[in-house]
Write a protein that holds these residues in place. Structure first.
Motif, short mmCIF file in Angstrom:
data_model
loop_
_atom_site.label_atom_id
_atom_site.label_comp_id
_atom_site.label_asym_id
_atom_site.label_seq_id
_atom_site.Cartn_x
_atom_site.Cartn_y
_atom_site.Cartn_z
N ALA A 1 -9.50 -0.07 9.01
CA ALA A 1 -8.53 -0.96 8.37
C ALA A 1 -7.60 -1.62 9.38
O ALA A 1 -7.27 -2.80 9.25
CB ALA A 1 -7.71 -0.18 7.34
N ALA B 1 -7.68 -5.90 5.71
CA ALA B 1 -7.84 -5.44 4.33
C ALA B 1 -9.25 -5.67 3.80
O ALA B 1 -9.87 -4.75 3.26
CB ALA B 1 -6.83 -6.13 3.43
N ALA C 1 -7.68 2.14 2.77
CA ALA C 1 -8.10 1.10 3.72
C ALA C 1 -7.53 -0.26 3.34
O ALA C 1 -7.04 -1.00 4.19
CB ALA C 1 -9.63 1.03 3.79
N PHE C 2 -7.58 -0.56 2.05
CA PHE C 2 -7.03 -1.84 1.61
C PHE C 2 -5.54 -1.94 1.95
O PHE C 2 -5.08 -2.94 2.49
CB PHE C 2 -7.24 -2.07 0.11
CG PHE C 2 -6.58 -3.34 -0.35
CD1 PHE C 2 -7.20 -4.57 -0.14
CD2 PHE C 2 -5.33 -3.32 -0.95
CE1 PHE C 2 -6.58 -5.75 -0.53
CE2 PHE C 2 -4.70 -4.50 -1.34
CZ PHE C 2 -5.34 -5.72 -1.13
N THR D 1 -11.72 -2.42 3.89
CA THR D 1 -12.03 -1.91 2.55
C THR D 1 -13.54 -1.92 2.33
O THR D 1 -14.09 -0.96 1.77
CB THR D 1 -11.33 -2.75 1.47
OG1 THR D 1 -9.92 -2.71 1.72
CG2 THR D 1 -11.61 -2.23 0.07
N VAL E 1 -11.00 3.86 -0.20
CA VAL E 1 -11.07 2.43 -0.50
C VAL E 1 -9.66 1.86 -0.67
O VAL E 1 -9.32 0.82 -0.10
CB VAL E 1 -11.93 2.18 -1.76
CG1 VAL E 1 -11.90 0.72 -2.18
CG2 VAL E 1 -13.36 2.67 -1.53
#
Length: 190
Positions: A47, A52, A98-99, A56, A95
């Motif tokens: 990330a 993003a 990471a975003f 992701t 998920v």
């Protein structure tokens, strides 16, 4: 460079990072319910370096590859049984973590300080989601789930957040300097 080529290159890079997450998942320190692994470090790196969208994507690819049965999760495991087991909440949270990390760095500045804050918050997202999942799946009380799924990982999480920030920003700078990251990822060079 052509945007189609750039997009393809970034998608391939995200796939490489999914493999890196799978490799670092094998670095484990066993604990009773949830082991300490290198997965969160790899998520933070992906990330921090890719941002993003592609960070992701790498986390999502990792989760999907493991969900279909390839042994990429901790302890060379894979399959839906792991996703629906005690550690599944941590995997699913990658998920979202990471975003957030990528988004935060993109909205602030790509420097070590902001990357560290982003990775710390990403760690809290990961531990919170994983602990809540552990409580439900293992039928633990909140204090038991917190003691087993959150507390043992705080110190290691801080260290991994610092490593992901420092290494991630260094790699990001180098990739940006040789134009291997798209222009939007270079918006706030450190």
């Amino acid at each position: 460079m052509n945007t189609q080529h750039e997009k393809l290159r970034m998608m391939l890079t995200a796939a490489v990072f999914a493999a890196i997450i799978g490799i670092l998942a094998q670095v484990t320190i066993p604990l009773p319910l949830v082991p300490i692994t290198g997965q969160t470090l790899a998520i933070g790196l992906a990330a921090t370096i890719l941002g993003a969208r592609y960070g992701t994507l790498s986390a999502l690819l990792y989760m999907l590859i493991g969900a279909v049965g390839l042994p990429v999760f901790s302890g060379m495991t894979g399959g839906m049984g792991v996703i629906f087991g005690p550690t599944g909440g941590y995997i699913v949270s990658f998920v979202f973590s990471a975003f957030f990390i990528g988004w935060y760095i993109e909205k602030t500045a790509a420097n070590i300080r902001h990357a560290f804050v982003a990775n710390l918050i990403g760690m809290i997202i990961n531990l919170s989601f994983g602990t809540a999942w552990l409580k439900v799946i293992a039928e633990l009380s909140w204090p038991e789930a917190f003691a087993a799924g959150f507390v043992p990982f705080i110190i290691g999480g801080i260290v991994k957040a610092l490593l992901a920030a420092w290494i991630g920003i260094q790699v990001r700078k180098r990739l940006a300097s040789v134009r291997l990251l798209p222009q939007s990822s270079q918006k706030h060079p450190a």
